[in-house]
Design a protein around this motif. Structure first.
Motif, PDB file in Angstrom:
ATOM      1  N   UNK A   6       0.851  -1.177   0.000  1.00  0.00           N
ATOM      2  CA  UNK A   6       0.000   0.000   0.000  1.00  0.00           C
ATOM      3  C   UNK A   6       0.895   1.238   0.000  1.00  0.00           C
ATOM      4  N   UNK A   7       0.295   2.357  -0.336  1.00  0.00           N
ATOM      5  CA  UNK A   7       1.058   3.609  -0.380  1.00  0.00           C
ATOM      6  C   UNK A   7       1.619   3.954   0.994  1.00  0.00           C
ATOM      7  N   UNK A   8       0.839   3.682   2.026  1.00  0.00           N
ATOM      8  CA  UNK A   8       1.305   3.971   3.389  1.00  0.00           C
ATOM      9  C   UNK A   8       2.499   3.103   3.765  1.00  0.00           C
ATOM     10  N   UNK A   9       2.450   1.817   3.393  1.00  0.00           N
ATOM     11  CA  UNK A   9       3.585   0.930   3.691  1.00  0.00           C
ATOM     12  C   UNK A   9       4.840   1.383   2.959  1.00  0.00           C
ATOM     13  N   UNK A  10       4.677   1.735   1.687  1.00  0.00           N
ATOM     14  CA  UNK A  10       5.837   2.179   0.908  1.00  0.00           C
ATOM     15  C   UNK A  10       6.403   3.468   1.485  1.00  0.00           C
ATOM     16  N   UNK A  11       5.514   4.398   1.852  1.00  0.00           N
ATOM     17  CA  UNK A  11       5.984   5.659   2.438  1.00  0.00           C
ATOM     18  C   UNK A  11       6.694   5.424   3.766  1.00  0.00           C
ATOM     19  N   UNK A  12       6.154   4.521   4.577  1.00  0.00           N
ATOM     20  CA  UNK A  12       6.786   4.229   5.865  1.00  0.00           C
ATOM     21  C   UNK A  12       8.165   3.616   5.661  1.00  0.00           C
TER      22      UNK A  12
END
Length: 137
Positions: free
Chosen positions: A67-73
């Motif tokens: 997910x975008x959040x996982x990649x950003x994290x």
């Protein structure tokens, strides 16, 4: 002798209190059942429902995209690690440069003192010294 009597009296008092407390808890069987029931309710409040837990513990497949959040994290973690590594190496490089500069300064000071001593020893009374003003024919 008085301390022995005091120790004996306190031990006897502790034994009497413990026996009284054990008898009191043994007689209150009904209150123990109520306490167990309250503890069970507290446990239910602490843990989430099964459906929520299964959704929470679902793992993403290895092939599914992040997910975008996982990649950003992950990117934030990598950037922070890179920044810390860069700061550490910069600090180490600065410390080493300071050390080398101090060593060079000390070496220059020692060689300057040695040259000065050599010039004083070999001074022949002329200014500038004759050794440095030779004209080779």
């Amino acid at each position: 002798m008085a301390w022995r009597q005091l120790l004996l009296a306190s031990g006897l008092l502790a034994a009497v209190l413990l026996t009284m407390l054990q008898e009191g808890t043994g007689a209150s069987v009904g209150t123990q059942q109520v306490a167990e029931q309250e503890a069970q309710e507290d446990v239910e409040q602490i843990f989430m429902q099964e459906s929520d837990a299964s959704n929470f513990l679902k793992k993403r497949d290895k092939r599914s995209p992040k997910s975008r959040d996982e990649a950003n994290a992950e990117n934030r973690q990598k950037l922070r690690a890179d920044e810390l590594r860069r700061e550490y190496h910069e600090e180490q490089r600065n410390e080493f440069e300071n050390f080398v500069e101090e060593q060079n300064d000390e070496q220059e000071e020692r060689s300057r003192e040695a040259i000065e001593q050599w010039r004083q020893w070999h001074y022949d009374g002329l200014y500038p010294s004759y050794l440095y003003n030779r004209h080779h024919i």
